[in-house]
Write an enzyme that holds these catalytic residues in place. Structure first.
Site, mmCIF file in Angstrom:
data_model
loop_
_atom_site.group_PDB
_atom_site.id
_atom_site.type_symbol
_atom_site.label_atom_id
_atom_site.label_comp_id
_atom_site.label_asym_id
_atom_site.label_seq_id
_atom_site.Cartn_x
_atom_site.Cartn_y
_atom_site.Cartn_z
ATOM 1 C CG HIS A 21 42.681 48.176 -6.622
ATOM 2 N ND1 HIS A 21 42.218 49.066 -7.554
ATOM 3 C CD2 HIS A 21 41.669 48.007 -5.738
ATOM 4 C CE1 HIS A 21 40.986 49.440 -7.239
ATOM 5 N NE2 HIS A 21 40.621 48.800 -6.149
ATOM 6 N NE ARG B 130 40.483 28.765 12.662
ATOM 7 C CZ ARG B 130 39.974 27.888 13.524
ATOM 8 N NH1 ARG B 130 39.715 26.650 13.134
ATOM 9 N NH2 ARG B 130 39.730 28.244 14.770
#
Length: 205
Positions: free
Chosen positions: A135, A200
């Protein structure tokens, strides 16, 4: 008696985001462009997917032998030996492909406004979310319900632990492992372990 001044009238004027664009919102969505999900054909396709997902769950639970055929009707492509444990929640289903021998545990949410490609021999833990919709960040376009989507791709032999969330536009390389509860916001290379929010890489395989 309330009055409306010129400033109020200007503020109430809706923005025509698609001036000069003759395409339907379905066509804009399929092209990967901004669109508004008020197209009757979009609603029809979403209802179809919900009906098929409900039928799939019922057939799977009853073990009546029709489940595999319903899953193939719901999804764009299903390889041999795939197992998907319901419930399964999708936007359309038709934009999802699952490679051979992949196993999907309970409560997968796969919002396939854009394509979702799951490779062969993957392991998808329970409550995983694959989310392609996006969005606008700007307040007014978001208030006006504009949206778009970016594809998600999982390579072969990827393992997503329980509760992993994969964000729009992410690709995860072959053989990589994503730890439970991780939120994957950017691409993950092949042959690594990644954990955390945002995910990560913590080691190579």
């Amino acid at each position: 008696m309330p009055t409306t001044d010129s400033t109020d009238s200007l503020a109430a004027t809706p923005t025509d985001y698609f001036a000069g664009d003759p395409r339907s919102n379905l066509e804009r969505m399929r092209a990967g462009d901004l669109y508004i999900a008020d197209d009757p054909e979009i609603a029809r396709r979403q209802r179809r997917a919900m009906r098929l997902a409900a039928r799939y769950q019922s057939a799977f639970v009853e073990g009546d032998g029709e489940a595999a055929g319903i899953l193939a009707e719901l999804l764009g492509e299903v390889g041999e030996g795939v197992e998907v444990r319901p419930p399964l929640a999708v936007d359309y289903g038709s934009n999802i492909s699952i490679g051979a021998r992949t196993f999907v545990n309970y409560h997968l949410t796969a919002l396939d406004v854009a394509p979702i490609v799951i490779g062969a021999d993957c392991q998808i833990g329970p409550n995983v979310q694959l989310l392609t919709p996006t969005h606008p960040l700007e307040p007014q376009p978001r208030r006006d319900k504009l949206e778009a989507a970016e594809p998600i791709t999982l390579g072969d032999n990827v393992w997503l632990g329980g509760g992993v969330i994969v964000c729009p536009g992410v690709t995860i390389g072959d053989n990589s492992v994503i730890g439970a509860g991780a939120v994957v916001t950017r691409d993950i290379p092949a042959n690594v372990v990644a954990v955390g929010n945002p995910a990560r890489v913590v080691r190579e395989l």
